[in-house]
Design a protein around this motif. Structure first.
Motif, PDB file in Angstrom:
ATOM      1  N   TYR A  81       0.805  -1.213   0.000  1.00 22.07           N
ATOM      2  CA  TYR A  81       0.000   0.000   0.000  1.00 22.07           C
ATOM      3  C   TYR A  81       0.843   1.272   0.000  1.00 22.07           C
ATOM      4  CZ  TYR A  81      -3.781  -3.170   1.352  1.00 22.07           C
ATOM      5  OH  TYR A  81      -4.695  -4.178   1.381  1.00 22.07           O
ATOM      6  N   VAL A  82       2.156   1.127   0.012  1.00 20.82           N
ATOM      7  CA  VAL A  82       3.042   2.287   0.111  1.00 20.82           C
ATOM      8  C   VAL A  82       3.844   2.432  -1.178  1.00 20.82           C
ATOM      9  CG1 VAL A  82       4.966   3.311   1.382  1.00 20.82           C
ATOM     10  CG2 VAL A  82       3.226   2.015   2.606  1.00 20.82           C
ATOM     11  N   GLU A 115       6.229   5.615  -3.564  1.00 18.49           N
ATOM     12  CA  GLU A 115       6.853   6.933  -3.506  1.00 18.49           C
ATOM     13  C   GLU A 115       5.833   8.038  -3.776  1.00 18.49           C
ATOM     14  OE1 GLU A 115      10.590   9.330  -5.591  1.00 18.49           O
ATOM     15  OE2 GLU A 115      10.402   7.158  -5.787  1.00 18.49           O
ATOM     16  N   LYS A 116       5.852   9.057  -2.935  1.00 17.89           N
ATOM     17  CA  LYS A 116       4.966  10.227  -2.979  1.00 17.89           C
ATOM     18  C   LYS A 116       3.534   9.917  -2.571  1.00 17.89           C
ATOM     19  CE  LYS A 116       8.492  12.535  -4.200  1.00 17.89           C
ATOM     20  NZ  LYS A 116       9.234  13.245  -3.118  1.00 17.89           N
ATOM     21  N   ALA A 117       3.285   8.721  -2.049  1.00 22.17           N
ATOM     22  CA  ALA A 117       1.967   8.401  -1.498  1.00 22.17           C
ATOM     23  C   ALA A 117       1.880   8.958  -0.078  1.00 22.17           C
ATOM     24  CB  ALA A 117       1.752   6.893  -1.496  1.00 22.17           C
ATOM     25  N   SER A 118       0.692   8.901   0.491  1.00 22.13           N
ATOM     26  CA  SER A 118       0.487   9.362   1.864  1.00 22.13           C
ATOM     27  C   SER A 118       0.428   8.182   2.814  1.00 22.13           C
ATOM     28  CB  SER A 118      -0.814  10.163   1.959  1.00 22.13           C
ATOM     29  OG  SER A 118      -0.752  11.348   1.194  1.00 22.13           O
ATOM     30  N   VAL A 119       0.875   8.412   4.048  1.00 25.67           N
ATOM     31  CA  VAL A 119       0.791   7.407   5.097  1.00 25.67           C
ATOM     32  C   VAL A 119       0.615   8.148   6.420  1.00 25.67           C
ATOM     33  CG1 VAL A 119       3.297   7.318   5.474  1.00 25.67           C
ATOM     34  CG2 VAL A 119       1.876   5.342   6.081  1.00 25.67           C
ATOM     35  N   ALA A 120      -0.153   7.555   7.338  1.00 22.08           N
ATOM     36  CA  ALA A 120      -0.337   8.147   8.663  1.00 22.08           C
ATOM     37  C   ALA A 120       0.539   7.395   9.654  1.00 22.08           C
ATOM     38  CB  ALA A 120      -1.798   8.075   9.091  1.00 22.08           C
ATOM     39  N   VAL A 121       1.432   8.117  10.319  1.00 25.38           N
ATOM     40  CA  VAL A 121       2.352   7.551  11.307  1.00 25.38           C
ATOM     41  C   VAL A 121       1.991   8.150  12.664  1.00 25.38           C
ATOM     42  CG1 VAL A 121       4.756   7.290  12.009  1.00 25.38           C
ATOM     43  CG2 VAL A 121       4.170   7.353   9.568  1.00 25.38           C
ATOM     44  N   ASP A 122       1.467   7.322  13.575  1.00 26.38           N
ATOM     45  CA  ASP A 122       0.962   7.819  14.857  1.00 26.38           C
ATOM     46  C   ASP A 122      -0.010   8.977  14.638  1.00 26.38           C
ATOM     47  OD1 ASP A 122       2.180   5.983  16.493  1.00 26.38           O
ATOM     48  OD2 ASP A 122       3.876   7.250  17.030  1.00 26.38           O
ATOM     49  N   GLY A 123      -0.812   8.860  13.570  1.00 25.48           N
ATOM     50  CA  GLY A 123      -1.831   9.859  13.277  1.00 25.48           C
ATOM     51  C   GLY A 123      -1.343  11.078  12.538  1.00 25.48           C
ATOM     52  N   ILE A 124      -0.080  11.094  12.113  1.00 25.95           N
ATOM     53  CA  ILE A 124       0.498  12.245  11.414  1.00 25.95           C
ATOM     54  C   ILE A 124       0.518  11.960   9.918  1.00 25.95           C
ATOM     55  CG2 ILE A 124       2.508  13.761  11.236  1.00 25.95           C
ATOM     56  CD1 ILE A 124       3.378  12.493  13.988  1.00 25.95           C
ATOM     57  N   SER A 125      -0.045  12.855   9.136  1.00 32.70           N
ATOM     58  CA  SER A 125      -0.034  12.699   7.685  1.00 32.70           C
ATOM     59  C   SER A 125       1.355  13.016   7.149  1.00 32.70           C
ATOM     60  CB  SER A 125      -1.062  13.639   7.043  1.00 32.70           C
ATOM     61  OG  SER A 125      -0.999  13.555   5.627  1.00 32.70           O
ATOM     62  N   LEU A 126       1.991  12.018   6.530  1.00 30.15           N
ATOM     63  CA  LEU A 126       3.341  12.183   5.986  1.00 30.15           C
ATOM     64  C   LEU A 126       3.379  11.662   4.552  1.00 30.15           C
ATOM     65  CD1 LEU A 126       5.372  10.980   9.100  1.00 30.15           C
ATOM     66  CD2 LEU A 126       5.124  13.330   8.304  1.00 30.15           C
ATOM     67  N   THR A 127       4.355  12.149   3.797  1.00 35.12           N
ATOM     68  CA  THR A 127       4.530  11.738   2.412  1.00 35.12           C
ATOM     69  C   THR A 127       5.696  10.782   2.296  1.00 35.12           C
ATOM     70  OG1 THR A 127       3.676  13.859   1.619  1.00 35.12           O
ATOM     71  CG2 THR A 127       4.942  12.552   0.047  1.00 35.12           C
ATOM     72  N   VAL A 128       5.476   9.671   1.620  1.00 38.45           N
ATOM     73  CA  VAL A 128       6.526   8.662   1.445  1.00 38.45           C
ATOM     74  C   VAL A 128       7.580   9.188   0.465  1.00 38.45           C
ATOM     75  CG1 VAL A 128       7.030   6.317   0.668  1.00 38.45           C
ATOM     76  CG2 VAL A 128       4.902   6.800   1.900  1.00 38.45           C
ATOM     77  N   LYS A 173      -6.338   1.117  -0.475  1.00 38.98           N
ATOM     78  CA  LYS A 173      -7.024  -0.099  -0.053  1.00 38.98           C
ATOM     79  C   LYS A 173      -8.317  -0.317  -0.833  1.00 38.98           C
ATOM     80  CE  LYS A 173      -6.571   1.350   4.210  1.00 38.98           C
ATOM     81  NZ  LYS A 173      -6.712   1.444   5.684  1.00 38.98           N
ATOM     82  N   TYR A 174      -9.075   0.759  -1.062  1.00 37.94           N
ATOM     83  CA  TYR A 174     -10.297   0.626  -1.846  1.00 37.94           C
ATOM     84  C   TYR A 174      -9.992   0.267  -3.292  1.00 37.94           C
ATOM     85  CZ  TYR A 174     -13.599   2.183   1.704  1.00 37.94           C
ATOM     86  OH  TYR A 174     -14.388   2.260   2.814  1.00 37.94           O
ATOM     87  N   THR A 175      -8.952   0.864  -3.852  1.00 40.04           N
ATOM     88  CA  THR A 175      -8.567   0.552  -5.238  1.00 40.04           C
ATOM     89  C   THR A 175      -8.208  -0.916  -5.378  1.00 40.04           C
ATOM     90  OG1 THR A 175      -7.759   2.811  -5.574  1.00 40.04           O
ATOM     91  CG2 THR A 175      -6.977   1.124  -7.102  1.00 40.04           C
ATOM     92  N   GLU A 176      -7.442  -1.433  -4.422  1.00 39.25           N
ATOM     93  CA  GLU A 176      -7.070  -2.846  -4.468  1.00 39.25           C
ATOM     94  C   GLU A 176      -8.312  -3.736  -4.441  1.00 39.25           C
ATOM     95  OE1 GLU A 176      -3.879  -5.529  -2.110  1.00 39.25           O
ATOM     96  OE2 GLU A 176      -5.538  -4.772  -0.895  1.00 39.25           O
ATOM     97  N   ARG A 177      -9.257  -3.396  -3.572  1.00 37.26           N
ATOM     98  CA  ARG A 177     -10.461  -4.202  -3.444  1.00 37.26           C
ATOM     99  C   ARG A 177     -11.262  -4.202  -4.743  1.00 37.26           C
ATOM    100  NH1 ARG A 177     -13.041  -8.548  -2.185  1.00 37.26           N
ATOM    101  NH2 ARG A 177     -15.225  -8.248  -1.565  1.00 37.26           N
ATOM    102  N   LEU A 178     -11.388  -3.052  -5.377  1.00 39.21           N
ATOM    103  CA  LEU A 178     -12.143  -2.967  -6.622  1.00 39.21           C
ATOM    104  C   LEU A 178     -11.476  -3.756  -7.737  1.00 39.21           C
ATOM    105  CD1 LEU A 178     -13.107   0.820  -6.532  1.00 39.21           C
ATOM    106  CD2 LEU A 178     -14.672  -1.115  -6.320  1.00 39.21           C
ATOM    107  N   LEU A 179     -10.155  -3.746  -7.782  1.00 39.54           N
ATOM    108  CA  LEU A 179      -9.432  -4.450  -8.840  1.00 39.54           C
ATOM    109  C   LEU A 179      -9.352  -5.953  -8.608  1.00 39.54           C
ATOM    110  CD1 LEU A 179      -6.501  -1.964  -9.535  1.00 39.54           C
ATOM    111  CD2 LEU A 179      -8.530  -2.391 -10.944  1.00 39.54           C
ATOM    112  N   GLN A 180      -9.777  -6.410  -7.418  1.00 37.15           N
ATOM    113  CA  GLN A 180      -9.772  -7.844  -7.156  1.00 37.15           C
ATOM    114  C   GLN A 180     -10.938  -8.550  -7.832  1.00 37.15           C
ATOM    115  OE1 GLN A 180      -9.744  -7.969  -2.872  1.00 37.15           O
ATOM    116  NE2 GLN A 180      -7.513  -8.124  -2.756  1.00 37.15           N
TER     117      GLN A 180
END
Length: 229
Positions: free
Chosen positions: A136-137, A139-152, A193-200
């Motif tokens: 799910y990660v 480059e330049k995607a978003s991820v929440a680390v301890d609730g903090i929005s950060l850019t990969v 996560k939603y994209t993965e589910r739809l493509l399954q």
């Protein structure tokens, strides 16, 4: 729903009926208003975990926490030591979406692998404890680390990734407290996560279903064939 923009820092404690959050006088707030007034039933992200206000207190609030949440997140360990945690009230529809869409439902734990001071930022290297979440990660995607929005900033195939943390984020959140080997709560980008589910190719409402790409590979030919040219 949250944005991953921390509004205040508090101290987490265990209590007989869940956990208690104490707002520290003079604690670093990302905005002048901090959390603002809270009401019974409000949602607050605590280190990225969505909790419900069960009791409003003069210096914070109390929240109920299920055994499932204690097992799957860092809240139990943070509460045991009275650690500092990141706080964000739920998003209003009129608010600016300055971070990314964060549900407050932690996907899994991660580990701090390295912290490097750079001229204008900090380089924080993290690893999913379950490498399967690494898909799910990107480059330049978003991820929440301890609730903090950060850019990969980059990632590898082993579930390890790294982010660049600017000085404001470093000082206005609990990241400055983190050390190599610490556990953190991680939430992957909701859209991934939603994209993965739809493509399954799972069960879809009639009229909305699309055939799965041949061989499971999504390519430009398949997109053009189905109106995405």
């Amino acid at each position: 729903m949250f944005t991953g923009l921390v509004r205040a820092v508090g101290r987490l404690e265990r209590c007989p009926a869940g956990v208690r959050l104490r707002l520290e006088p003079g604690a670093p707030d990302a905005t002048a208003g901090g959390l603002g007034p809270l009401s019974l039933g409000d949602s607050v992200a605590v280190d990225g975990v969505c909790l419900t206000v069960a009791d409003c207190l003069p210096d914070g609030f109390r929240a109920d926490v299920s055994e499932e949440t204690l097992v799957r997140t860092t809240l139990a360990a943070r509460a045991a030591s009275g650690a500092a945690v990141n706080l964000e009230p739920a998003l209003r529809l009129s608010d600016r979406l300055g971070g990314h869409l964060v549900s407050g439902h932690v996907d899994g734990l991660g580990t701090v692998m390295a912290i490097q001071r750079e001229p204008a930022s900090w380089r924080l290297v993290l690893r999913w404890n379950d490498p399967a979440y690494g898909r799910y990660v990107c480059e330049k995607a978003s991820v929440a680390v301890d609730g903090i929005s950060l850019t990969v900033a980059g990632c590898d195939s082993e579930g390890q990734f790294w982010v660049a943390v600017i000085p404001h984020t470093w000082s206005a959140t609990t990241l400055a407290h983190r050390r190599v080997g610490d556990a953190v709560n991680l939430e992957a980008d909701l859209l991934a996560k939603y994209t993965e589910r739809l493509l399954q190719g799972g069960v879809q409402p009639q009229g909305l279903a699309l055939p799965a790409p041949s061989g499971g590979t999504l390519n430009s030919d398949w997109l053009a064939e189905h109106g995405w040219g």
